[in-house]
Write a protein that holds these residues in place. Structure first.
Motif, PDB file in Angstrom:
ATOM      1  N   TYR A 124       1.130  -1.246  -0.337  1.00 40.64           N
ATOM      2  CA  TYR A 124       0.114  -0.265   0.234  1.00 40.64           C
ATOM      3  C   TYR A 124       0.791   1.465   0.191  1.00 40.64           C
ATOM      4  O   TYR A 124       0.796   2.822  -0.794  1.00 40.64           O
ATOM      5  N   ALA A 157      -4.066  -9.508  -7.613  1.00 40.43           N
ATOM      6  CA  ALA A 157      -4.273  -9.575  -6.068  1.00 40.43           C
ATOM      7  C   ALA A 157      -2.904  -9.231  -6.061  1.00 40.43           C
ATOM      8  O   ALA A 157      -1.956 -10.070  -6.385  1.00 40.43           O
ATOM      9  N   TRP A 158      -3.084  -8.275  -4.916  1.00 42.42           N
ATOM     10  CA  TRP A 158      -1.976  -8.104  -3.556  1.00 42.42           C
ATOM     11  C   TRP A 158      -2.298  -8.254  -2.210  1.00 42.42           C
ATOM     12  O   TRP A 158      -3.553  -7.782  -2.101  1.00 42.42           O
ATOM     13  N   GLN A 179       3.304  -8.943  -7.040  1.00 46.16           N
ATOM     14  CA  GLN A 179       1.252  -9.659  -7.396  1.00 46.16           C
ATOM     15  C   GLN A 179       1.317 -11.061  -7.572  1.00 46.16           C
ATOM     16  O   GLN A 179       2.091 -11.347  -7.586  1.00 46.16           O
ATOM     17  N   SER A 180      -0.087 -11.313  -6.808  1.00 49.68           N
ATOM     18  CA  SER A 180      -0.356 -13.070  -7.300  1.00 49.68           C
ATOM     19  C   SER A 180      -0.410 -13.178  -9.452  1.00 49.68           C
ATOM     20  O   SER A 180      -1.038 -12.164  -9.114  1.00 49.68           O
ATOM     21  N   THR A 215      -2.448  -0.706  -8.359  1.00 47.57           N
ATOM     22  CA  THR A 215      -2.938  -0.847  -9.588  1.00 47.57           C
ATOM     23  C   THR A 215      -3.327   0.701  -9.664  1.00 47.57           C
ATOM     24  O   THR A 215      -2.661   0.689 -11.104  1.00 47.57           O
ATOM     25  N   THR A 236      -4.428  -3.984  -3.373  1.00 49.74           N
ATOM     26  CA  THR A 236      -4.416  -4.343  -4.753  1.00 49.74           C
ATOM     27  C   THR A 236      -5.167  -2.934  -5.147  1.00 49.74           C
ATOM     28  O   THR A 236      -4.347  -2.311  -6.518  1.00 49.74           O
ATOM     29  N   GLY A 274      -4.471  -6.406 -12.053  1.00 49.17           N
ATOM     30  CA  GLY A 274      -5.420  -6.104 -10.700  1.00 49.17           C
ATOM     31  C   GLY A 274      -6.746  -4.881 -11.408  1.00 49.17           C
ATOM     32  O   GLY A 274      -7.710  -5.641 -10.003  1.00 49.17           O
ATOM     33  N   ARG A 310      -9.337  -8.177 -11.075  1.00 48.59           N
ATOM     34  CA  ARG A 310      -9.161  -8.437  -9.888  1.00 48.59           C
ATOM     35  C   ARG A 310      -9.987  -7.351  -9.034  1.00 48.59           C
ATOM     36  O   ARG A 310     -11.219  -8.318  -8.320  1.00 48.59           O
ATOM     37  N   LEU A 311     -10.216  -6.217  -8.815  1.00 49.35           N
ATOM     38  CA  LEU A 311     -10.759  -4.934  -8.471  1.00 49.35           C
ATOM     39  C   LEU A 311     -12.467  -5.669  -8.761  1.00 49.35           C
ATOM     40  O   LEU A 311     -13.448  -5.243  -8.388  1.00 49.35           O
ATOM     41  N   GLY A 322      -6.766  -7.786   1.012  1.00 50.96           N
ATOM     42  CA  GLY A 322      -5.477  -7.425  -0.417  1.00 50.96           C
ATOM     43  C   GLY A 322      -6.785  -6.356  -0.527  1.00 50.96           C
ATOM     44  O   GLY A 322      -5.702  -5.983  -2.219  1.00 50.96           O
TER      45      GLY A 322
END
Length: 522
Positions: A38, A69-70, A64-65, A85, A81, A111, A114-115, A77
Motif C-alpha cells: 500500500y 491481487a496483492w 502481485q499474485s 493498481t 490491490t 489488478g 481482480r478489483l 487484499g
C-alpha cells in the motif's frame, strides 16, 4: 544437531539471539518493519522524483499474485490491490522513463480484473483496518479517473456500506486549514491535492508526517521538495532499497514489545540502561506514541509500562487514565471500535505495577477487576479472542490469556483453560499454528499460551509444545508473513523475532522440566 540434544548449546544460542536482537534495537532506532505494498504504491504515485522509483515499480509487479491481487486473503487484499493498481496506472499515464511498459500494463490489467471481481460481485467483507473507510473511497475515485481513458473497463463501485461522504468531509476540512487530528495525519494522503502543503500540518522534528512515508510524500507535493521531510523520505527508501514500510519510526512500540516478550519469558538478556531510561522518558502525562509523528495510545503506553516494571524500573501508570472509556480503555481518544488486546495490555500494566508496588493496590485494584471482566466477556465460544490490531486470533488470545492468568483472579481460571484447549485443538499436523497457514509468529504465541498458562505436567500439552518447538527449528531463516494491522498488513520484524525467541526459551525450559520465570503466569 538433533532435537533431543538441544540443551546447553541451545540455551547459549537463545541468549545470543536475544543479545543480538537488543543490539539491533540500538543500531536501528527507527525500528525494523517490513515493506508495504500500500505505502509503496502511494510513493510511486506521489513521489516519482524520490530515489528508488524503478525499484518500487519492480517491487509492486513482483509482489502481485497470479490472480491479480496483492496482499492476504479474507478482504485484506483490497487496500493493497487498489494502491498498487492505481500506482501502476499513474506510472503508465505519466510515461515514466526506464520502465517496462508491457509488464506494467499486464500487471494493471490483472489488478483491474481482480478489483472488478471483488467490488462488482456483491458484498466483500473488509477487516477493521486504520482509515479503511477513507482509503478505499480515495483509491477507487483515483482509479475511476484513469478508467475514463480506458473504455474497456467500467468504473469500480464502492464496497457495500461505503460512500464518499466521509472522505469528502475530511478532505474539505484539511483543505480549509483546520487543525487535523493527530491520528488522521498517518493517512494524510487520502486528502489528495488538499494534502499538499496543508497549512495546519507540521512534520515532526525528524521530518516525518504521521510516521508514514505516504503521508509525508502527500504533504511534500505542495512544497519545495528539499528540507527535513525530503531527507526523511530519502533515508527511509535507502534503508529499504526503494520500497517503504507502512509506518516508521516505531521506536517506543518496538522496544516495549521486544522487552516485554523477552522479560516475561525469562530470557536471559542484559538491557542497556539507556534503553530503559529512554523508554521511561517517553511516557508523558498523556502516555506515549509508538513513535514520532503519531498520537499517544493506550497500547504502546501499557506495553512500555509493563516492560519497565518487568525490568525492575516500575513507572506510575497514571498516564493510562486519560484513555479510560467506561469499563474499558480506548486505544486513543475518540477511537471508533474497541480492542481486547489493548485492554489486556492495560491489565498487564496495572497488575505488574501493583505487584511491584503493593501499596498502590487500593488505587488500581477495582479497575484491574473491571478490565479483567471486560476482557473475559469478549472471549469467543471456542476459547479464543479476536482483535482489531492483528489478523491472527493467536495474538489476541496470547495477550488476553496471559494477562488474565496473571491478574484476572479466580474468575479467569476457566477462560484461560478454555484458551489452552483451543490452542491444543487447533494445532496443525506439522506442529505449527496459524490462521491461514502455519507461521513461526503464531506458533510462538500458541507456545506461550501453553507454557505460561497451561499445566506443564500434562502429557498432551508437552507433546504439543515439543512439536511446536520442532516447527520453530525448521522455520529458522524464513520470512514472517505480515499479520499486524495498519493501513495494510505488516511485520514488526524485531517484535516477531522476540516472540519466537521467547517461545523457544520457554519450550526448552519445559523440556528440561524447569519452572517458569518469577512473575510469569503459573
Amino acid at each position: 544437531m538433533s532435537h533431543v540434544s538441544i540443551t546447553a548449546e541451545a540455551a547459549t544460542d537463545i541468549a545470543a539471539h536475544a543479545r543480538e536482537l537488543i543490539e539491533s534495537l540500538m543500531l536501528r532506532p527507527w525500528g525494523q518493519v517490513s515493506t508495504s505494498v500500500y505505502e509503496t504504491g502511494r510513493i510511486v504515485a506521489l513521489a516519482p522524483w524520490l530515489t528508488g522509483h524503478r525499484e518500487r515499480l519492480d517491487y509492486l509487479t513482483g509482489a502481485q499474485s497470479l490472480d491479480g491481487a496483492w496482499g492476504a486473503p479474507d478482504g485484506y487484499g483490497l487496500v493493497p490491490t487498489l494502491s498498487a493498481t492505481e500506482a501502476i496506472l499513474t506510472a503508465l499515464a505519466r510515461e515514466d522513463p526506464d520502465t517496462d511498459r508491457e509488464r506494467l500494463t499486464q500487471a494493471a490489467e490483472r489488478g483491474l480484473r481482480r478489483l472488478a471481481a471483488w467490488l462488482g460481485g456483491g458484498r466483500i467483507d473488509l477487516p477493521d483496518m486504520p482509515a479503511i473507510e477513507h482509503i478505499v473511497p480515495s483509491l477507487v475515485a483515483l482509479i475511476n479517473r484513469h478508467l475514463q481513458n480506458l473504455p474497456d473497463h467500467a468504473p469500480l463501485p464502492l464496497p457495500e456500506g461505503m460512500s464518499y461522504d466521509s472522505l469528502d468531509r475530511v478532505t474539505s476540512w484539511i483543505g480549509s486549514g483546520g487543525a487535523i487530528p493527530e491520528k488522521l495525519l498517518h493517512a494524510l494522503e487520502i486528502a489528495g491535492d488538499k494534502a499538499g502543503g496543508a497549512p495546519s500540518v507540521q512534520p515532526a522534528s525528524i521530518g516525518t508526517v504521521g510516521a508514514s512515508p505516504a503521508a509525508t510524500a502527500a504533504w511534500l507535493a505542495g512544497r519545495d521538495a528539499d528540507g527535513p521531510a525530503r531527507e526523511h523520505l530519502e533515508a527511509v527508501v535507502r534503508r529499504h532499497g526503494g520500497p517503504v514500510p507502512v509506518g516508521l519510526p516505531i521506536t517506543v512500540f518496538e522496544r516495549g514489545w521486544v522487552l516485554s516478550w523477552l522479560a516475561r519469558a525469562g530470557v536471559p538478556v542484559e538491557v542497556p540502561p539507556e534503553m530503559v531510561a529512554d523508554l521511561r522518558t517517553a511516557i508523558g502525562p498523556g502516555g506515549t506514541p509508538a513513535g514520532p509523528g503519531l498520537p499517544a495510545d493506550a497500547d504502546t503506553t501499557s506495553v512500555a509500562l509493563y516492560a519497565l516494571a518487568l525490568l525492575g524500573a516500575p513507572h506510575e501508570p497514571d498516564s493510562l487514565w486519560s484513555f479510560r472509556s467506561g469499563s474499558h480503555f480506548s486505544t486513543w481518544l475518540g477511537e471508533q471500535g474497541m480492542s481486547v488486546s489493548v485492554n489486556a495490555h492495560v491489565l498487564d500494566a496495572f497488575g505488574e505495577y501493583v505487584r511491584r508496588r503493593p501499596a498502590a493496590a487500593p488505587r488500581y485494584e477495582q479497575t484491574i477487576s473491571e478490565v479483567a471482566a471486560w476482557v473475559r466477556e469478549r472471549q469467543e465460544p471456542d476459547g479464543s479472542w479476536r482483535d482489531r490490531w492483528h489478523a491472527s486470533p493467536y495474538y489476541a488470545t496470547v495477550s488476553c490469556a496471559l494477562a488474565l492468568a496473571s491478574f484476572g483472579g479466580a474468575a479467569s481460571a476457566e477462560p484461560v483453560r478454555a484458551a489452552v484447549e483451543w490452542v491444543l485443538d487447533s494445532q496443525r499436523p506439522d506442529g505449527s499454528w496459524g490462521r491461514w497457514e502455519g507461521t513461526a509468529e503464531e506458533t510462538a504465541y500458541a507456545l506461550q499460551i501453553l507454557l505460561l498458562t497451561g499445566d506443564r505436567t500434562d502429557a498432551r500439552l508437552l507433546r504439543a509444545a515439543a512439536a511446536g518447538e520442532e516447527y520453530l527449528t525448521r522455520w529458522a531463516g524464513k520470512e514472517h508473513p505480515p499479520l499486524w494491522h495498519d493501513k495494510d498488513l505488516y511485520v514488526p520484524l524485531a517484535v516477531t523475532r522476540s516472540a519466537v525467541i521467547a517461545a523457544a526459551h520457554l519450550a526448552r525450559r519445559a523440556r528440561e522440566g524447569t519452572r517458569p520465570p518469577d512473575g510469569a503466569p503459573s
